[in-house]
Design a protein around this motif. Sequence first.
Motif, mmCIF file in Angstrom:
data_model
loop_
_atom_site.group_PDB
_atom_site.id
_atom_site.type_symbol
_atom_site.label_atom_id
_atom_site.label_comp_id
_atom_site.label_asym_id
_atom_site.label_seq_id
_atom_site.Cartn_x
_atom_site.Cartn_y
_atom_site.Cartn_z
ATOM 1 N N LYS A 93 0.998 -1.164 0.412
ATOM 2 C CA LYS A 93 0.221 0.084 -0.209
ATOM 3 C C LYS A 93 1.255 1.382 0.048
ATOM 4 C CE LYS A 93 -4.138 -1.737 0.480
ATOM 5 N NZ LYS A 93 -4.785 -1.134 -0.445
ATOM 6 N N VAL A 94 0.695 2.204 -0.858
ATOM 7 C CA VAL A 94 1.478 3.101 -1.160
ATOM 8 C C VAL A 94 1.148 4.085 0.264
ATOM 9 C CG1 VAL A 94 1.823 5.500 -2.629
ATOM 10 C CG2 VAL A 94 1.728 3.299 -3.363
ATOM 11 N N LYS A 95 2.256 5.065 0.851
ATOM 12 C CA LYS A 95 1.923 5.768 1.973
ATOM 13 C C LYS A 95 2.874 6.875 1.667
ATOM 14 C CE LYS A 95 4.553 2.004 4.538
ATOM 15 N NZ LYS A 95 4.683 1.025 5.603
ATOM 16 N N LYS A 96 2.968 7.437 2.884
ATOM 17 C CA LYS A 96 3.251 8.697 2.645
ATOM 18 C C LYS A 96 4.852 8.369 3.009
ATOM 19 C CE LYS A 96 3.428 12.939 4.801
ATOM 20 N NZ LYS A 96 2.311 14.020 3.630
ATOM 21 N N GLU A 97 5.538 7.111 3.741
ATOM 22 C CA GLU A 97 6.940 6.967 3.583
ATOM 23 C C GLU A 97 6.843 6.049 2.767
ATOM 24 O OE1 GLU A 97 4.369 7.371 7.369
ATOM 25 O OE2 GLU A 97 4.564 6.134 6.046
ATOM 26 N N SER A 98 6.729 6.138 1.748
ATOM 27 C CA SER A 98 6.997 5.111 0.043
ATOM 28 C C SER A 98 7.700 6.231 -0.318
ATOM 29 C CB SER A 98 5.643 5.043 -0.452
ATOM 30 O OG SER A 98 4.810 3.990 0.082
ATOM 31 N N PHE A 99 9.008 5.774 -1.006
ATOM 32 C CA PHE A 99 10.442 7.292 -1.312
ATOM 33 C C PHE A 99 10.345 6.640 -3.228
ATOM 34 C CE2 PHE A 99 14.892 9.266 -0.720
ATOM 35 C CZ PHE A 99 14.187 9.926 -1.565
ATOM 36 N N VAL A 100 10.320 5.435 -3.140
ATOM 37 C CA VAL A 100 11.457 4.765 -4.861
ATOM 38 C C VAL A 100 10.545 4.401 -5.180
ATOM 39 C CG1 VAL A 100 13.313 4.273 -6.012
ATOM 40 C CG2 VAL A 100 13.561 5.751 -4.280
ATOM 41 N N PHE A 101 10.680 3.558 -5.711
ATOM 42 C CA PHE A 101 9.522 2.813 -6.568
ATOM 43 C C PHE A 101 10.372 2.013 -8.149
ATOM 44 C CE2 PHE A 101 6.459 4.729 -4.075
ATOM 45 C CZ PHE A 101 5.568 3.396 -3.628
ATOM 46 N N GLU A 102 10.709 1.216 -7.823
ATOM 47 C CA GLU A 102 11.812 0.207 -9.441
ATOM 48 C C GLU A 102 11.652 -0.837 -9.677
ATOM 49 O OE1 GLU A 102 15.971 0.273 -8.407
ATOM 50 O OE2 GLU A 102 15.317 0.850 -5.881
ATOM 51 N N ARG A 103 11.763 -0.628 -11.099
ATOM 52 C CA ARG A 103 11.486 -2.057 -11.482
ATOM 53 C C ARG A 103 12.827 -2.891 -10.966
ATOM 54 N NH1 ARG A 103 9.326 -4.574 -15.776
ATOM 55 N NH2 ARG A 103 9.131 -7.508 -15.509
ATOM 56 N N TYR A 104 12.149 -4.250 -10.244
ATOM 57 C CA TYR A 104 12.399 -5.738 -9.480
ATOM 58 C C TYR A 104 12.427 -6.823 -11.146
ATOM 59 C CZ TYR A 104 14.783 -8.055 -6.345
ATOM 60 O OH TYR A 104 15.782 -8.708 -5.468
ATOM 61 N N PHE A 105 13.942 -7.438 -11.315
ATOM 62 C CA PHE A 105 14.028 -8.116 -11.610
ATOM 63 C C PHE A 105 14.298 -10.022 -10.966
ATOM 64 C CE2 PHE A 105 14.267 -5.246 -14.615
ATOM 65 C CZ PHE A 105 13.832 -5.482 -15.671
ATOM 66 N N HIS A 106 12.929 -10.329 -10.600
ATOM 67 C CA HIS A 106 12.644 -11.788 -9.890
ATOM 68 C C HIS A 106 12.047 -12.661 -10.485
ATOM 69 C CE1 HIS A 106 11.781 -13.994 -5.933
ATOM 70 N NE2 HIS A 106 13.210 -13.368 -5.480
ATOM 71 N N PRO A 107 11.666 -14.079 -10.034
ATOM 72 C CA PRO A 107 10.611 -15.119 -10.557
ATOM 73 C C PRO A 107 9.507 -14.439 -9.179
ATOM 74 C CG PRO A 107 12.539 -16.096 -9.663
ATOM 75 C CD PRO A 107 12.472 -14.529 -9.775
ATOM 76 N N VAL A 108 9.289 -14.047 -8.828
ATOM 77 C CA VAL A 108 8.179 -13.592 -7.915
ATOM 78 C C VAL A 108 7.819 -11.757 -7.676
ATOM 79 C CG1 VAL A 108 6.495 -13.912 -5.887
ATOM 80 C CG2 VAL A 108 8.292 -15.852 -6.972
ATOM 81 N N TYR A 109 8.899 -10.882 -7.684
ATOM 82 C CA TYR A 109 7.956 -9.846 -7.919
ATOM 83 C C TYR A 109 8.963 -8.803 -8.188
ATOM 84 C CZ TYR A 109 8.174 -11.998 -3.151
ATOM 85 O OH TYR A 109 7.645 -12.988 -2.297
ATOM 86 N N GLN A 110 8.289 -7.800 -8.245
ATOM 87 C CA GLN A 110 8.575 -6.739 -9.963
ATOM 88 C C GLN A 110 9.018 -6.029 -9.496
ATOM 89 O OE1 GLN A 110 6.211 -7.865 -13.662
ATOM 90 N NE2 GLN A 110 5.142 -9.270 -12.726
ATOM 91 N N THR A 111 8.358 -5.493 -8.307
ATOM 92 C CA THR A 111 8.376 -3.354 -7.692
ATOM 93 C C THR A 111 9.590 -4.219 -6.251
ATOM 94 O OG1 THR A 111 6.682 -3.336 -8.739
ATOM 95 C CG2 THR A 111 7.702 -2.035 -7.039
ATOM 96 N N ARG A 112 10.525 -3.179 -6.217
ATOM 97 C CA ARG A 112 11.003 -3.167 -5.041
ATOM 98 C C ARG A 112 10.917 -1.545 -4.890
ATOM 99 N NH1 ARG A 112 17.528 -3.138 -4.917
ATOM 100 N NH2 ARG A 112 16.989 -1.563 -6.019
ATOM 101 N N ILE A 113 10.603 -1.079 -3.521
ATOM 102 C CA ILE A 113 9.555 0.027 -3.259
ATOM 103 C C ILE A 113 10.597 0.282 -1.456
ATOM 104 C CG2 ILE A 113 8.279 1.374 -1.278
ATOM 105 C CD1 ILE A 113 6.653 -2.024 -3.533
ATOM 106 N N THR A 114 11.521 1.548 -1.610
ATOM 107 C CA THR A 114 12.055 1.822 -0.520
ATOM 108 C C THR A 114 11.282 2.605 -0.057
ATOM 109 O OG1 THR A 114 14.360 1.415 -1.846
ATOM 110 C CG2 THR A 114 14.478 3.162 -0.319
ATOM 111 N N GLU A 115 11.090 3.109 1.382
ATOM 112 C CA GLU A 115 11.004 3.789 2.256
ATOM 113 C C GLU A 115 12.228 4.723 2.635
ATOM 114 O OE1 GLU A 115 8.388 2.244 4.947
ATOM 115 O OE2 GLU A 115 7.056 1.668 3.461
ATOM 116 N N SER A 116 11.267 6.324 3.401
ATOM 117 C CA SER A 116 12.047 7.044 3.179
ATOM 118 C C SER A 116 13.131 6.320 4.309
ATOM 119 C CB SER A 116 12.233 8.135 3.896
ATOM 120 O OG SER A 116 10.548 7.813 4.541
ATOM 121 N N ASP A 117 13.316 5.415 4.843
ATOM 122 C CA ASP A 117 13.058 5.236 6.668
ATOM 123 C C ASP A 117 15.173 3.897 5.760
ATOM 124 O OD1 ASP A 117 12.606 3.024 6.201
ATOM 125 O OD2 ASP A 117 11.432 2.949 8.302
#
Length: 157
Positions: free
Chosen positions: A9-33
């Motif tokens: 769930k996108v929230k105020k602390e969500s900072f960077v959304f980037e494509r991630y190449f993995h068999p299951v996960y397609q997005t890596r989300i980095t939060e401000s912390d």
Amino acid sequence: MTQIILPYKVKKESFVFERYFHPVYQTRITESDNSVHYDSRKPLEVIEDACLDNGSDFKGRLRSMAKILGPKKQYLYPALISEREAILLQPMNSHRNDDCIWINVEHIASDNGRSHFEHNHLHIKLGGNGIFSVRCSSRFLEKMYSNHYLIKNRLLD
């Protein structure tokens, strides 16, 4: 700290959304912390769902940005995810590109020295020792900041 949250769930602390190449996960989300989360959807799908969770679809959000910012370069318009929480995500290249990186503009617009621009890269300090770098032009960065303030003053304050 790495967590896998489905769906994210996108929230105020969500900072960077980037494509991630993995068999299951397609997005890596980095939060401000500097905490990292993964999602099985593509970044744009995560963002589209966040728009729907907040009352309109992604295309409607882009039409709103066109009205405020003008009709040029709509593929680079930020996505206003939530007016209530002032979440505005900026694509760093065309949102149509699967490899598009999205940044929560609020974290760098009010960064208190957390970011700097050097050699066509925006470098952003995250929590702990993390640093995130993304390639962009100084003109793009200036436009991103001015759009952010225009949107914030028009819709969010």
